[in-house]
Design a protein around this motif. Structure first.
Motif, short mmCIF file in Angstrom:
data_model
loop_
_atom_site.label_atom_id
_atom_site.label_comp_id
_atom_site.label_asym_id
_atom_site.label_seq_id
_atom_site.Cartn_x
_atom_site.Cartn_y
_atom_site.Cartn_z
N PRO A 1 -23.18 -27.41 -24.13
CA PRO A 1 -23.94 -28.32 -23.26
C PRO A 1 -23.23 -28.47 -21.92
CG PRO A 1 -22.73 -29.58 -24.90
CD PRO A 1 -22.40 -28.14 -25.14
N THR A 2 -23.89 -28.11 -20.85
CA THR A 2 -23.25 -28.13 -19.54
C THR A 2 -24.29 -28.25 -18.44
OG1 THR A 2 -21.90 -26.84 -17.99
CG2 THR A 2 -23.24 -25.61 -19.53
N SER A 3 -23.85 -28.69 -17.27
CA SER A 3 -24.77 -28.80 -16.12
C SER A 3 -24.25 -28.01 -14.93
CB SER A 3 -24.94 -30.28 -15.74
OG SER A 3 -23.69 -30.85 -15.38
N PHE A 4 -23.49 -26.95 -15.19
CA PHE A 4 -22.94 -26.19 -14.06
C PHE A 4 -24.00 -25.38 -13.33
CE2 PHE A 4 -22.92 -22.57 -16.86
CZ PHE A 4 -22.83 -21.45 -16.05
N LEU A 5 -25.15 -25.17 -13.98
CA LEU A 5 -26.30 -24.51 -13.34
C LEU A 5 -27.51 -25.46 -13.42
CD1 LEU A 5 -26.05 -20.84 -14.70
CD2 LEU A 5 -25.70 -21.58 -12.33
N PRO A 6 -28.49 -25.31 -12.51
CA PRO A 6 -29.67 -26.17 -12.55
C PRO A 6 -30.44 -26.00 -13.85
CG PRO A 6 -30.00 -24.34 -11.04
CD PRO A 6 -28.55 -24.32 -11.42
N ALA A 7 -31.06 -27.08 -14.31
CA ALA A 7 -31.73 -27.07 -15.61
C ALA A 7 -33.11 -26.41 -15.58
CB ALA A 7 -31.85 -28.49 -16.14
N ASP A 8 -33.61 -26.13 -14.39
CA ASP A 8 -35.01 -25.69 -14.29
C ASP A 8 -35.19 -24.36 -13.54
OD1 ASP A 8 -34.19 -26.61 -11.86
OD2 ASP A 8 -35.92 -27.91 -11.49
N PHE A 9 -34.14 -23.55 -13.51
CA PHE A 9 -34.25 -22.32 -12.72
C PHE A 9 -33.44 -21.19 -13.34
CE2 PHE A 9 -33.10 -19.57 -9.08
CZ PHE A 9 -34.39 -19.24 -8.67
N GLY A 10 -33.97 -19.97 -13.19
CA GLY A 10 -33.24 -18.79 -13.64
C GLY A 10 -33.57 -18.34 -15.05
N PHE A 11 -34.75 -18.74 -15.55
CA PHE A 11 -35.13 -18.41 -16.92
C PHE A 11 -36.25 -17.38 -16.95
CE2 PHE A 11 -33.47 -22.76 -17.08
CZ PHE A 11 -32.51 -22.64 -18.08
N THR A 12 -36.45 -16.81 -18.14
CA THR A 12 -37.56 -15.91 -18.36
C THR A 12 -38.06 -16.13 -19.78
OG1 THR A 12 -38.32 -13.61 -18.17
CG2 THR A 12 -36.16 -13.96 -19.19
N GLU A 13 -39.23 -15.59 -20.09
CA GLU A 13 -39.80 -15.74 -21.43
C GLU A 13 -39.65 -14.42 -22.20
OE1 GLU A 13 -41.56 -18.36 -22.97
OE2 GLU A 13 -41.02 -19.72 -21.32
N VAL A 14 -39.31 -14.55 -23.47
CA VAL A 14 -39.20 -13.39 -24.36
C VAL A 14 -40.10 -13.63 -25.56
CG1 VAL A 14 -37.67 -12.10 -25.89
CG2 VAL A 14 -36.86 -12.79 -23.64
N GLU A 15 -40.91 -12.65 -25.91
CA GLU A 15 -41.81 -12.79 -27.06
C GLU A 15 -41.19 -12.12 -28.28
OE1 GLU A 15 -46.40 -11.83 -28.42
OE2 GLU A 15 -45.94 -12.17 -26.30
N ILE A 16 -41.20 -12.86 -29.40
CA ILE A 16 -40.62 -12.37 -30.65
C ILE A 16 -41.55 -12.75 -31.80
CG2 ILE A 16 -38.62 -12.47 -32.19
CD1 ILE A 16 -37.00 -13.50 -29.77
N ASN A 17 -42.07 -11.77 -32.52
CA ASN A 17 -42.88 -12.03 -33.71
C ASN A 17 -44.03 -13.01 -33.47
OD1 ASN A 17 -41.29 -10.32 -35.30
ND2 ASN A 17 -39.88 -11.96 -35.85
N GLY A 18 -44.67 -12.91 -32.32
CA GLY A 18 -45.84 -13.73 -32.08
C GLY A 18 -45.58 -15.08 -31.46
#
Length: 255
Positions: free
Chosen positions: A129-146
């Motif tokens: 658990p950390t806040s060294f990076l913004p909580a709402d940026f730099g993500f992507t979605e990965v689909e796994i088994n539906g």
């Protein structure tokens, strides 16, 4: 069983993605009482995971399935990060990747529930658990088994690796991971580096990107990134790099 109750369990099982986890609290909130869930369990339709969650009987709960439950049902930011995220994105395939440990990151005020920590995933689960990076940026979605889950994008994931380095993540391996990141988006890198609160991470990121001679680095405005002041000793008995004012391992310099 009445037709209404039969329809209820059939509807639940039809919409249940393979290996996904459902939280007990979410099921109760959506009309499945504890008594009904107990009946489903006795009928071997669902299997309990330490009293806080369920998996469909016959499926094997996965960590990604657990993350799906956390993100979609309790709406936390806990996500696969670091090398685990890079592996899910196919960015660590040229390294020997072992599922002996799994890395999760989340906001500094978020905790993972006991049902997840106490379940036997047949690998070590490491949560940061950390806040060294913004909580709402730099993500992507990965689909796994539906089902889909939010994971760190490549730029964020390598920064999470560097956050753990050198004690919990080998810097030589960080360099090898960085070598494969030749198509990062400069604007996303810029935003993450400007928002990053760790001077160590920012200096190491720029050092490795420069060492790898990635063309996207030319489009990153380093002058707009706060790199702090003074020297940073990343490792003892290392080699000092005057450009980024960091002491790095000898085996990394020799690469």
């Amino acid at each position: 069983m009445s037709l209404e109750k039969e329809h209820k369990i059939n509807s639940l099982l039809r919409g249940w993605p393979q290996n996904a986890v459902y939280l007990t609290s979410w099921l109760v909130e959506n009309g499945y009482s504890h008594q009904l869930l107990s009946r489903y369990k006795k009928s071997n339709w669902i299997t309990s995971l330490n009293n806080g969650a369920y998996v469909r009987s016959g499926d094997s709960a996965t960590i990604e399935g657990a993350v799906f439950a956390l993100q979609s049902q309790s709406h936390v930011s806990i996500h696969p990060g670091g090398k685990s995220a890079l592996n899910l994105l196919g960015k660590a395939h040229y390294l020997e990747f072992s599922r002996q440990q799994y890395i999760l990151f989340g906001n500094e005020n978020e905790r993972i529930p006991s049902w997840l920590t106490n379940y036997n995933w047949e690998m070590k689960l490491n949560y940061y658990p950390t806040s060294f990076l913004p909580a709402d940026f730099g993500f992507t979605e990965v689909e796994i088994n539906g089902f889909s889950i939010k994971v760190s994008g490549a730029a964020r994931a390598i920064m999470e690796c560097l956050y753990l380095a050198p004690k919990k993540q080998d810097l030589k391996e960080c360099y090898e991971l960085m070598e494969g990141l030749n198509n990062l988006r400069p604007n996303q890198v810029q935003q993450l580096l400007e928002a990053c609160k760790s001077v160590k991470v920012k200096r190491l990121f720029l050092y490795l990107a420069n060492k790898c001679r990635h063309p996207w680095l030319e489009f990153v405005s380093v002058e707009n990134i706060d790199l702090g002041k003074g020297k940073r000793q990343i490792v003892a008995d290392g080699v000092y790099d005057p450009k980024y004012k960091i002491t790095i391992p000898k085996n990394l310099v020799d690469e």
